[in-house]
Design an enzyme around this catalytic site. Structure first.
Site, mmCIF file in Angstrom:
data_model
loop_
_atom_site.group_PDB
_atom_site.id
_atom_site.type_symbol
_atom_site.label_atom_id
_atom_site.label_comp_id
_atom_site.label_asym_id
_atom_site.label_seq_id
_atom_site.Cartn_x
_atom_site.Cartn_y
_atom_site.Cartn_z
ATOM 1 N N SER A 166 47.753 3.835 -26.065
ATOM 2 C CA SER A 166 47.582 5.118 -25.385
ATOM 3 C C SER A 166 48.910 5.792 -25.055
ATOM 4 O O SER A 166 49.028 7.020 -25.157
ATOM 5 C CB SER A 166 46.771 4.936 -24.093
ATOM 6 O OG SER A 166 45.494 4.427 -24.381
ATOM 7 N N HIS A 213 50.114 6.438 -19.616
ATOM 8 C CA HIS A 213 49.818 7.731 -20.222
ATOM 9 C C HIS A 213 50.906 8.750 -19.902
ATOM 10 O O HIS A 213 51.409 9.459 -20.791
ATOM 11 C CB HIS A 213 48.472 8.247 -19.724
ATOM 12 C CG HIS A 213 47.313 7.449 -20.222
ATOM 13 N ND1 HIS A 213 46.003 7.724 -19.880
ATOM 14 C CD2 HIS A 213 47.248 6.360 -21.046
ATOM 15 C CE1 HIS A 213 45.197 6.861 -20.469
ATOM 16 N NE2 HIS A 213 45.939 6.020 -21.176
#
Length: 266
Positions: A166, A213
């Site tokens: 991610s 993230h």
């Protein structure tokens, strides 16, 4: 931006502007419009998802590693084993000098849904960004994005094990943001919408590293700005120059330094 066979295109220029810019002549299908500039590519250099070798290779490597951890572990939704233990990101291991985990964790996934969503996102966004940046710069973006994502994950919680691509994928989204901004002059476009939605999902879903993230996103933005020579050029043009190399190295070094600072007291 609109994902087209030639890459990411500004919706305002995808149709009418092409015809307006054509004048009396005919605009080839191998032209694309970026702002007020027309980029012409030879027919043999036509861009599409099928000509994104780095993206395809990254997906293949992720899938192979996932299958190995599935076999070594306890099934599709409980991977594990020797490779998993060697690659997983965990602050105490990093503090012991196992720095490779800052990047290898980006190739591990915890379940079939985890890898499925990540690889789908990588295919959708990665191939399009690779068509703009080129394979070499895209590979550098992805790798430093993985490092920045790991640094962000350790800032959030150095004692929580973290896996997943991610962070690197958010680096790709960060690169899309800069490409769209340089093309349209707007930050609040499609790329920003995708970033906001995916960040919001991270807060809603359980067991998601928000720090990873955000770290990957920042790393991708900085790397792409470096490709654009900090506003002196357009990131979609040219090759990996000195500014791009320095930018990638700087993001990588700062990410490792942040990780070291975060885990040194564990």
């Amino acid at each position: 931006m609109t994902v087209a066979p030639v890459g990411l295109r500004c919706p305002d220029h995808a149709g009418g502007a092409v015809r307006r810019g054509a004048g009396a002549g005919r605009v080839s299908s191998h032209r694309r419009i970026l702002g007020d500039r027309v980029v012409v590519r030879a027919p043999t250099a036509r861009l599409s998802r099928t000509t994104a070798p780095v993206t395809v290779t990254l997906i293949a490597v992720n899938v192979v590693i996932y299958l190995i951890t599935v076999v070594q572990g306890n099934g599709l939704n409980a991977p594990g084993g020797a490779l998993w233990n060697k690659f997983i990101l965990w602050g105490p291991y990093v503090e012991q000098g196992q720095w490779w985990r800052l990047i290898t964790a980006a190739f591990l996934h915890a379940s079939i849904l985890h890898i499925g969503f990540n690889m789908l996102a990588l295919w959708w966004f990665g191939a399009a960004v690779e068509s703009y940046l080129g394979s070499v710069r895209f590979a550098g973006l992805y790798l430093v994005g993985g490092l920045a994502g790991s640094a962000g994950a350790l800032i959030q919680s150095p004692t929580t094990p973290v896996v997943g691509a991610s962070g690197a994928i958010f680096a790709v989204l960060g690169s899309m943001l800069i490409l769209e901004w340089q093309t349209t002059g707007r930050l609040g476009g499609n790329a920003m919408t995708l970033i906001v939605i995916n960040l919001a999902l991270g807060f809603y879903l359980a067991n998601v590293s928000i720090g990873g993230h955000i770290g990957g996103l920042i790393g991708g933005i900085l790397a792409t700005l470096a490709f654009a020579r900090w506003g002196k050029g357009h990131a979609a043009y040219g090759r990996l120059g000195i500014a791009g190399i320095v930018g990638l190295v700087a993001v990588a070094v700062v990410s490792v330094a942040i990780a070291y600072w975060q885990v040194r007291g564990l």
